[in-house]
Motif scaffolding. Sequence first.
Motif, PDB file in Angstrom:
ATOM      1  N   TYR A 434       6.377 -36.296  17.113  1.00  0.00           N
ATOM      2  CA  TYR A 434       6.105 -38.556  17.664  1.00  0.00           C
ATOM      3  C   TYR A 434       5.407 -38.589  15.641  1.00  0.00           C
ATOM      4  CZ  TYR A 434       5.145 -41.548  20.012  1.00  0.00           C
ATOM      5  OH  TYR A 434       5.361 -43.256  20.814  1.00  0.00           O
ATOM      6  N   GLY A 435       5.168 -37.815  14.629  1.00  0.00           N
ATOM      7  CA  GLY A 435       5.151 -38.322  13.873  1.00  0.00           C
ATOM      8  C   GLY A 435       6.166 -39.219  12.310  1.00  0.00           C
ATOM      9  N   ARG A 436       7.599 -37.754  13.193  1.00  0.00           N
ATOM     10  CA  ARG A 436       9.129 -38.610  12.176  1.00  0.00           C
ATOM     11  C   ARG A 436       9.755 -37.162  13.502  1.00  0.00           C
ATOM     12  NH1 ARG A 436      11.242 -34.648   8.202  1.00  0.00           N
ATOM     13  NH2 ARG A 436       9.260 -34.227   7.739  1.00  0.00           N
ATOM     14  N   ALA A 451      -1.846 -28.112   8.635  1.00  0.00           N
ATOM     15  CA  ALA A 451      -3.068 -28.270   9.951  1.00  0.00           C
ATOM     16  C   ALA A 451      -3.850 -27.171   9.858  1.00  0.00           C
ATOM     17  CB  ALA A 451      -2.565 -29.444  10.902  1.00  0.00           C
ATOM     18  N   ASN A 452      -3.791 -26.386   9.966  1.00  0.00           N
ATOM     19  CA  ASN A 452      -4.485 -24.813  10.269  1.00  0.00           C
ATOM     20  C   ASN A 452      -4.042 -25.006  11.903  1.00  0.00           C
ATOM     21  OD1 ASN A 452      -6.154 -22.513  10.510  1.00  0.00           O
ATOM     22  ND2 ASN A 452      -8.100 -23.990  10.770  1.00  0.00           N
ATOM     23  N   ALA A 453      -2.989 -25.213  12.592  1.00  0.00           N
ATOM     24  CA  ALA A 453      -2.925 -25.380  13.979  1.00  0.00           C
ATOM     25  C   ALA A 453      -2.067 -24.336  14.669  1.00  0.00           C
ATOM     26  CB  ALA A 453      -2.701 -26.429  14.687  1.00  0.00           C
ATOM     27  N   HIS A 454      -0.743 -23.865  13.791  1.00  0.00           N
ATOM     28  CA  HIS A 454      -0.069 -23.082  13.794  1.00  0.00           C
ATOM     29  C   HIS A 454      -0.490 -21.342  14.648  1.00  0.00           C
ATOM     30  CE1 HIS A 454       3.833 -20.698  13.595  1.00  0.00           C
ATOM     31  NE2 HIS A 454       3.163 -19.752  13.517  1.00  0.00           N
ATOM     32  N   ASP A 455      -1.970 -21.327  14.222  1.00  0.00           N
ATOM     33  CA  ASP A 455      -1.888 -19.680  14.778  1.00  0.00           C
ATOM     34  C   ASP A 455      -2.323 -20.002  15.738  1.00  0.00           C
ATOM     35  OD1 ASP A 455      -1.355 -18.286  12.753  1.00  0.00           O
ATOM     36  OD2 ASP A 455      -4.032 -19.059  11.597  1.00  0.00           O
ATOM     37  N   PHE A 456      -3.395 -20.980  16.755  1.00  0.00           N
ATOM     38  CA  PHE A 456      -3.656 -21.106  17.911  1.00  0.00           C
ATOM     39  C   PHE A 456      -2.523 -22.093  18.566  1.00  0.00           C
ATOM     40  CE2 PHE A 456      -4.479 -25.473  17.254  1.00  0.00           C
ATOM     41  CZ  PHE A 456      -4.009 -26.632  18.221  1.00  0.00           C
ATOM     42  N   ILE A 457      -1.533 -22.096  17.925  1.00  0.00           N
ATOM     43  CA  ILE A 457      -0.477 -22.773  19.182  1.00  0.00           C
ATOM     44  C   ILE A 457       0.411 -21.662  18.927  1.00  0.00           C
ATOM     45  CG2 ILE A 457       2.226 -24.121  18.628  1.00  0.00           C
ATOM     46  CD1 ILE A 457       0.396 -25.397  17.198  1.00  0.00           C
ATOM     47  N   ALA A 488       0.462 -36.685  11.699  1.00  0.00           N
ATOM     48  CA  ALA A 488       0.256 -36.813  10.149  1.00  0.00           C
ATOM     49  C   ALA A 488       0.830 -36.338   8.824  1.00  0.00           C
ATOM     50  CB  ALA A 488      -1.249 -37.644   9.584  1.00  0.00           C
ATOM     51  N   PHE A 489       1.104 -34.722   9.278  1.00  0.00           N
ATOM     52  CA  PHE A 489       1.498 -34.446   7.963  1.00  0.00           C
ATOM     53  C   PHE A 489       3.074 -34.765   7.451  1.00  0.00           C
ATOM     54  CE2 PHE A 489      -2.585 -31.678   7.362  1.00  0.00           C
ATOM     55  CZ  PHE A 489      -2.451 -31.179   5.696  1.00  0.00           C
ATOM     56  N   GLN A 515      -9.875 -28.158   3.338  1.00  0.00           N
ATOM     57  CA  GLN A 515      -8.604 -28.319   2.361  1.00  0.00           C
ATOM     58  C   GLN A 515      -7.459 -28.324   2.486  1.00  0.00           C
ATOM     59  OE1 GLN A 515      -9.038 -23.653   2.875  1.00  0.00           O
ATOM     60  NE2 GLN A 515     -10.806 -23.102   2.061  1.00  0.00           N
ATOM     61  N   SER A 516      -7.237 -28.448   3.748  1.00  0.00           N
ATOM     62  CA  SER A 516      -5.347 -29.074   4.115  1.00  0.00           C
ATOM     63  C   SER A 516      -5.357 -30.631   3.894  1.00  0.00           C
ATOM     64  CB  SER A 516      -4.940 -28.881   5.727  1.00  0.00           C
ATOM     65  OG  SER A 516      -5.311 -27.274   5.526  1.00  0.00           O
ATOM     66  N   LEU A 517      -6.307 -31.142   4.581  1.00  0.00           N
ATOM     67  CA  LEU A 517      -5.975 -32.774   3.862  1.00  0.00           C
ATOM     68  C   LEU A 517      -6.445 -32.947   2.150  1.00  0.00           C
ATOM     69  CD1 LEU A 517      -8.969 -34.529   6.874  1.00  0.00           C
ATOM     70  CD2 LEU A 517      -6.806 -33.889   6.671  1.00  0.00           C
ATOM     71  N   LYS A 518      -7.330 -31.983   1.780  1.00  0.00           N
ATOM     72  CA  LYS A 518      -7.665 -31.749   0.158  1.00  0.00           C
ATOM     73  C   LYS A 518      -6.032 -32.610  -0.098  1.00  0.00           C
ATOM     74  CE  LYS A 518      -9.870 -30.819  -4.032  1.00  0.00           C
ATOM     75  NZ  LYS A 518     -11.287 -29.531  -4.200  1.00  0.00           N
ATOM     76  N   GLU A 519      -5.351 -30.506   0.126  1.00  0.00           N
ATOM     77  CA  GLU A 519      -3.787 -30.794  -0.835  1.00  0.00           C
ATOM     78  C   GLU A 519      -3.053 -31.937  -0.383  1.00  0.00           C
ATOM     79  OE1 GLU A 519      -0.715 -29.135  -2.523  1.00  0.00           O
ATOM     80  OE2 GLU A 519      -2.998 -28.597  -2.054  1.00  0.00           O
ATOM     81  N   LEU A 520      -2.983 -32.848   0.847  1.00  0.00           N
ATOM     82  CA  LEU A 520      -2.381 -33.477   1.452  1.00  0.00           C
ATOM     83  C   LEU A 520      -2.648 -35.328   0.626  1.00  0.00           C
ATOM     84  CD1 LEU A 520      -0.528 -35.213   3.449  1.00  0.00           C
ATOM     85  CD2 LEU A 520      -2.451 -35.975   5.242  1.00  0.00           C
ATOM     86  N   ALA A 521      -3.945 -35.128   0.618  1.00  0.00           N
ATOM     87  CA  ALA A 521      -4.314 -36.316  -0.106  1.00  0.00           C
ATOM     88  C   ALA A 521      -4.015 -36.328  -1.812  1.00  0.00           C
ATOM     89  CB  ALA A 521      -6.279 -36.129  -0.365  1.00  0.00           C
TER      90      ALA A 521
END
Length: 577
Positions: A434-436, A451-457, A488-489, A515-521
Motif C-alpha cells: 500500500y506504501g507504493r 522495519a525489522n518485520a521480515h523475520d516474524f513475517i 512507510a519505508f 535503529q531502522s528509523l534512524k537510518e530512514l531519517a
Amino acid sequence: MKQLKRFIHYYKPYQGLFYLDMFCALVLSGIDLVFPVLVRYLMSDVYEKKPPNMLELILITGGALLVLYILRYFCQKFITSWGHIMGARMEADMRRDLFTHLQELPFSFYDNSNTGKLMSRLTNDLFDISELAHHGPEDIFISIMKILGAVAIMLFMDVRLTLIILGVTVVIILFTAFFNIRMRSVFAKNREKIALVNAQIQDSLTGIRVVKSFSNEAIEAAKFEDGNRQFLDTKAESYHLMGTFFSGSSFLQGVLYLSVLVVGGIFLWQNSINTADMVTYILYINVFLNPIDRLVNFTEQFQRGMTGFTRFLEILDTQPDIKDRPGAVALQNVKGDIVFENVSFSYEGTSQVLNHINLTIKAGQNIALVGPSGGGKTTFCSLIPRFYEVDEGRILVDGTDIRDIRLSSLRGSIGMVQQDVYLFNGTVRDNILYGRPSATDEDIIKAAKLANAHDFIMELENGYNTYVGERGVKLSGGQKQRISIARAFLKNPPVLILDEATSALDNESERLVQQSLKELAKGRTTLVIAHRLSTIQNADCIVVLTANGIEETGTHAQLMQKGGVYASLHSESVKLR
C-alpha cells in the motif's frame, strides 16, 4: 425537478439500451391493445355472421395472435432481463460516484459522520434505485400508451360509457396523489431509521472485543433493540399507509368495473350497444386498469427510489473544503523545508487547539514534538498534509504555500506512521504494498527488513501471503506497527511523520526499529511525536507544545538545563520507568 434531471443524467451511458427497452415496451402495449379488437372482430364479424370462409378466418386470426404473442414473449424477456441490467448498472454508477466522492471528503467530514450511516447510504439507499431506473420510464410509457389507446378505441365505440370510466379514473388519480404525498415522508423516515440500525450494528461489531471484555452484551442488545424497534414502528406506519392506499385503489377499480357492468347493462337493455361491443368494453377495462395498477405501483416505487436518491445527493452535494486550488503545482525535487507562519487552528465546535504557531523546520532535520495530551501535537502534524485546513496563517513546504500544491503531490511526499495502526483485510504483502503499489517483491522484502518485520513475517503460516484479518486482528500490536513502518519505508518519502510510531513495541523491538528509523531519517525531514522521551534525546530540535502554544524549543541538553516544561516531563518519564 433538479433532482429528477440529475437522476435522468445517469441514463446517458445506456441510451441505446434505454431506447430499445422503450421500443419493446411500445410493441408490448400495441399487442395488448390489438387483442380486444381482434376479439371484437371475431365475435361480431365471424362468430355472429358465420361467413362461408369462417374456419379460414378463425385460423388466420389465431395465427396472427400466435405471432403477436411470440413477439410479445421476446419483448417481455428483453424488458425483464436487459431492462433490469440497465437499472443495476445505473445503481452501480451511482454507488461508484458516491464512494469516489467519499474518498475526496476531508477528515472533518468523517469527524462528524457515522461509518454505519455512510454504509447505509452506499447500500440500502440505492437498492430501490435500480428498480426505479428500470421500471419508472417503462411503466409511465406503457401506461400512457395503453390508456390513450384504450380511451381512443372506447370513445370510438361509445362516448357515454367512456366518459363515465374517465370520471372514476379522475377520482383514482386524486386518491393516488393524496397518498403519494403522505408516503414520501414515511419512506424518508424508514431510510433514517435503518441507517441508525446499521450504525448501531457497525459500532457493536467493530468493538466486539471491548463488549465481551466488559460482559456488556446485554447493553449492546438493548441499544440495538431500541433502534430496531424504532425502525419497526416506522415500517408498521408505512405498511398501514400502504394498506389503506392499495385497498382504496382496489375498491375504486371495483367501482370502475361496477360502473361498466351496470351502465353497460342498461345500454345493452336499451339496445344502445351490441353484445360484442359490451364484451370488448369489458376486455378494454382490463387493458385500462393494468396501466393504472402500474402507475399506482410506480407511485410507491418512485417514493422509495427518489427518497434514496435524495439521501444519495445529500452526500454527493457535500463539497470538500480541502481541494486543489486553480493553478496548484506539483512539488519537484522535494527538499523538505517546512515553515509554520502564524498558524492557528480549531476543530469545529471546539476551542482553539493551535494558537499563532511559528516554527521553521529545515530540510533533513529531525524534529521531536512533545508535551501533555491535548497540546496539539497530532493536530500540528495533520496540518502539514492538509488533512485539515488552517484557520489563520499558512504552512510552507520548500517555500510554497501548501494550499498552492496539488494534494496528491503534497501527500505523496509525506510518509506517516500513526499510533493507531490500520491494516486492511488482506495479506501482509498487500498491506506493505500500500506504501507504493508499483513496488516489486524485492522492494517489499527490503522494506520489511528495514522495519525489522521480515523475520516474524517468515514465521507466519503463509509468510507474506498470510491474511491479517479485519484491522490486522491476527497480528500482535507490535507486529502491526512494524508492518505499518515497512509501508512507510516502501513509500520512501522526503518528509516523514512518526506519530508515536514505536508506542506498541516491546523494548527489544523498539530498539531495533529505532535503529531502522534512524537510518530512514537520514537526509529526510522527520517529525516525531513521542511520549517516551528517551527515544527522542538525539533529535536535532525538540519542540514542546502545550495548550498555550510552543512553550520551548531546543536540544535535549538545552531544555534539561533550562529546567522548564520539558525537564519536568522528562523527570516524570524517568519515574514511570
